[in-house]
Design a protein around this motif. Structure first.
Motif, mmCIF file in Angstrom:
data_model
loop_
_atom_site.group_PDB
_atom_site.id
_atom_site.type_symbol
_atom_site.label_atom_id
_atom_site.label_comp_id
_atom_site.label_asym_id
_atom_site.label_seq_id
_atom_site.Cartn_x
_atom_site.Cartn_y
_atom_site.Cartn_z
ATOM 1 N N LYS A 177 -48.880 42.962 33.079
ATOM 2 C CA LYS A 177 -49.613 43.461 34.008
ATOM 3 C C LYS A 177 -49.140 44.836 34.655
ATOM 4 O O LYS A 177 -47.837 45.201 34.909
ATOM 5 N N PRO A 178 -50.099 45.915 34.688
ATOM 6 C CA PRO A 178 -49.674 47.080 35.065
ATOM 7 C C PRO A 178 -49.139 47.231 36.594
ATOM 8 O O PRO A 178 -48.399 48.110 36.993
ATOM 9 N N ASP A 179 -49.655 46.226 37.524
ATOM 10 C CA ASP A 179 -49.359 46.298 38.926
ATOM 11 C C ASP A 179 -47.829 46.554 39.234
ATOM 12 O O ASP A 179 -47.178 47.272 39.851
ATOM 13 N N PRO A 180 -46.819 45.456 38.429
ATOM 14 C CA PRO A 180 -45.583 45.532 38.894
ATOM 15 C C PRO A 180 -44.751 46.693 38.529
ATOM 16 O O PRO A 180 -43.902 47.462 39.070
ATOM 17 N N SER A 212 -33.345 56.613 34.133
ATOM 18 C CA SER A 212 -32.362 55.934 33.593
ATOM 19 C C SER A 212 -33.059 54.678 32.969
ATOM 20 O O SER A 212 -32.741 54.053 31.811
ATOM 21 N N PHE A 213 -33.917 53.928 33.794
ATOM 22 C CA PHE A 213 -34.612 52.720 33.336
ATOM 23 C C PHE A 213 -35.369 53.194 32.027
ATOM 24 O O PHE A 213 -35.592 52.439 30.921
ATOM 25 N N PHE A 214 -36.136 54.221 32.166
ATOM 26 C CA PHE A 214 -37.024 54.804 30.829
ATOM 27 C C PHE A 214 -36.134 54.916 29.811
ATOM 28 O O PHE A 214 -36.545 54.405 28.688
ATOM 29 N N ASP A 215 -34.762 55.481 29.874
ATOM 30 C CA ASP A 215 -34.236 55.682 28.635
ATOM 31 C C ASP A 215 -33.717 54.504 28.081
ATOM 32 O O ASP A 215 -33.717 54.256 26.877
ATOM 33 N N LEU A 216 -33.324 53.464 28.963
ATOM 34 C CA LEU A 216 -33.128 52.074 28.313
ATOM 35 C C LEU A 216 -34.481 51.457 27.516
ATOM 36 O O LEU A 216 -34.372 51.055 26.387
ATOM 37 N N LEU A 235 -33.759 48.250 36.628
ATOM 38 C CA LEU A 235 -33.633 47.024 35.821
ATOM 39 C C LEU A 235 -33.682 45.636 36.393
ATOM 40 O O LEU A 235 -34.677 44.717 36.048
ATOM 41 N N ARG A 236 -33.044 45.679 37.546
ATOM 42 C CA ARG A 236 -33.056 44.409 38.389
ATOM 43 C C ARG A 236 -34.467 44.095 38.673
ATOM 44 O O ARG A 236 -34.961 43.104 38.854
ATOM 45 N N THR A 237 -34.897 45.168 39.407
ATOM 46 C CA THR A 237 -36.297 44.932 40.015
ATOM 47 C C THR A 237 -37.572 44.618 38.902
ATOM 48 O O THR A 237 -38.184 43.721 39.206
ATOM 49 N N PHE A 238 -37.181 45.183 37.631
ATOM 50 C CA PHE A 238 -38.109 44.919 36.554
ATOM 51 C C PHE A 238 -37.837 43.367 36.256
ATOM 52 O O PHE A 238 -39.112 42.673 36.132
ATOM 53 N N ASP A 258 -40.558 34.322 31.456
ATOM 54 C CA ASP A 258 -40.764 34.418 29.941
ATOM 55 C C ASP A 258 -40.441 35.707 29.512
ATOM 56 O O ASP A 258 -39.803 35.913 28.300
ATOM 57 N N ALA A 259 -40.986 36.675 29.981
ATOM 58 C CA ALA A 259 -40.909 38.087 29.532
ATOM 59 C C ALA A 259 -39.386 38.583 29.828
ATOM 60 O O ALA A 259 -39.144 39.490 29.058
#
Length: 528
Positions: A122-125, A140-144, A186-189, A196-197
């Protein structure tokens, strides 16, 4: 670091960017010239696509050039169109990359979550993460995310030379992207996308690191110079506080864990079957969930904080093997042989007045049975009229796991150690197949721990400790002055995994270790 997110954000706006212009190019990597003299390169391109000024669209693509048999430019991947004039013009790009990572993840071992039923993100998170973090952190997250998506494209869906360029020039130099210090988003993600994801994403990261470490260990060109880097990337973890629980989750590819002990026979020739076994064992990942239950009680002169073990779950997951495939050594797997968990206030805290521990568990259960023979008669009769029989016997049952409590400063420590039936600690032992090896370590057989009705492990050598396995809790007394504040409480875990041959004849064995540490919140807010 690549910092490709900044390049994307600095693309010209729709007014200054016409459809006829040459695509903007970000060179990801380049190498020497190919046989015909053309240079080899990998590029990420952004192109303005058809649409009115009020409906400006941009499309991204990954292009390679100079690789046989595609010496001419070859497009490996094309994104969906992104609405350039929206509030979040590149949100569709991020969602597409994440969705494709999850879809391609090595999740074949989870029968409850088949690939066809993986939920759509879902796009909201993701949109909330973009709004709540600084551009530097999100970069940094996008690079990962970008490196992870490129892994499947370059290593699995492109010529081998493209995969080599990716590993040498992209993944190796950018391994810092796997560090939580470099990618705090990454932690928040992981917290927001659901478990599951989360498993899909973390197993993909584990598979990537495992492949990189395998290639490094066999001396692949360009990777030996970076041999010390993975020591700082022994895995990834995060913690959280919710619903009266402190939870620490950790993921560590087996090869990234520190080697504690192994069969050391460097002068012997390694047989082919043992190389295949080691290759199969390298595609495994430790997945740990440390969950402690806590409560806060307010008294007249102090605050009482109590904690107890609720659940400790350890699973060694297969990375890349399909459960229905007839793969040699597919049943060989590491198992947890020791677990150490600690929790307590931050180092140097002066507001703790006292710490109370529970007891360590007893190592054996003793059952006593008594049988006695009693004869009696009534009156003058010589024949006994009453007979009673009883016997006495003692039976001792040994526990495979022993729990201990300890303390270090104001932190309480829970220690679970696996023993064999003779009282030998598994971490310091050798399996029965190595009985002729030298050394002073004990040589024992713990097949009963993996087979039979009383085994502590699951069939896949997973392990779960519940609260009733331990029972005893711990408690701190804090100064009343801390009421109304939210403290930082530290939580950590150290896990040892061992491998002993199960269904194959091999002299290979090893024990590895990983350690995680993080902080969780302790709210001291009364409900009154």
């Amino acid at each position: 670091m690549m910092d490709i997110w900044r390049w994307i954000c600095e693309l010209p706006n729709s007014v200054d960017w016409s459809v006829s212009e040459t695509p903007y190019t970000f060179e990801l990597a380049s190498s020497g010239k190919s046989g015909d003299g053309s240079s080899r390169s990998m590029q990420f391109r952004a192109e303005r696509t058809a649409g009115s000024n009020s409906e400006a669209l941009v499309t991204f693509s990954l292009c390679i050039q100079g690789f046989n048999p595609f010496n001419t430019p070859k497009i490996l991947w094309v994104s969906d169109t992104c609405p350039f004039n929206s509030d979040k013009p590149f949100l569709p790009l991020i969602l597409q990359l994440l969705q494709e990572i999850i879809t391609n993840s090595p999740m074949a071992q989870i029968s409850t979550c088949p690939r066809s039923q993986l939920q759509k993100l879902k796009p909201d998170p993701v949109e909330w993460i973009m709004d709540s973090h600084s551009p530097e952190s999100f970069s940094s997250f996008f690079d990962l995310v970008f490196l992870t998506r490129l892994f499947w494209l370059c290593v699995c869906d492109a010529p081998s030379e493209v995969g080599s360029l990716y590993l040498d020039s992209l993944l190796g130099p950018n391994l810092e992207a796997f560090s939580f210090k470099q990618a705090p988003v990454l932690r928040t993600f992981l917290v927001t996308i659901g478990v599951d994801a989360e498993l899909c994403f973390t197993r993909t990261l584990g598979y990537m690191l495992s492949k990189w470490l395998i290639l490094r260990d066999v001396g692949a060109v360009g990777l030996q110079a970076l041999a010390t880097v993975p020591g700082r990337h022994a895995g990834f973890s995060y913690s959280m506080e919710a619903c009266g629980f402190w939870t620490l989750k950790g993921y560590a590819p087996i090869l990234a864990m520190k080697l504690v002990s192994s069969r050391d026979n460097k002068n012997s020739v390694v047989e082919a079957k043992e190389s295949v076994l080691k290759y199969a064992l390298a595609h495994q990942q430790l997945e740990a969930t440390i969950q402690l239950e806590y409560s806060v009680v307010f008294h007249d002169g102090y605050i009482e904080v109590n904690a107890r073990v609720d659940n400790l779950r350890f699973h060694v997951a297969k990375l890349g093997f399909n459960k229905n495939d007839d793969v040699e050594y597919a049943e060989e797997r590491h198992f947890v042989s020791r677990a150490r968990v600690w929790v307590g206030p931050e180092v140097g805290a002066t507001y703790v007045a006292g710490l109370s521990l529970g007891r360590s568990t007893e190592n054996g259960d003793r059952k006593l049975e008594v049988q006695r023979l009693v004869k009696g008669s009534f009156g003058k009769s010589k024949a006994p009229m009453v007979k009673t029989r009883a016997k006495m016997a003692t039976r001792t049952k040994m526990r495979n796991w022993r729990w201990d409590q300890d303390v270090e400063g104001n932190a309480a420590i829970f220690d679970a150690v696996l023993y064999d039936n003779m009282g030998h600690e598994i971490v310091a032992c050798k399996p029965r197949s190595n009985i002729n090896d030298g050394g002073s370590a004990h040589v024992i057989d713990v097949s009963c721990a993996f087979d039979g009705p009383n085994r502590p492990y699951t069939k896949t050598r997973g392990l779960v400790f519940a609260g009733d396995d331990y029972g005893e809790g711990i408690g701190w007394r804090l100064s009343k002055e801390m009421e109304g504040s939210v403290l930082k409480w530290r939580i950590g875990g150290q896990v040892w995994v061992s491998y002993w041959p199960k269904e194959v004849k091999s002299s290979h064995y090893e024990t590895r270790c990983v350690e995680w540490c993080d902080e969780v919140d302790l709210p001291l807010i009364s409900s009154k």
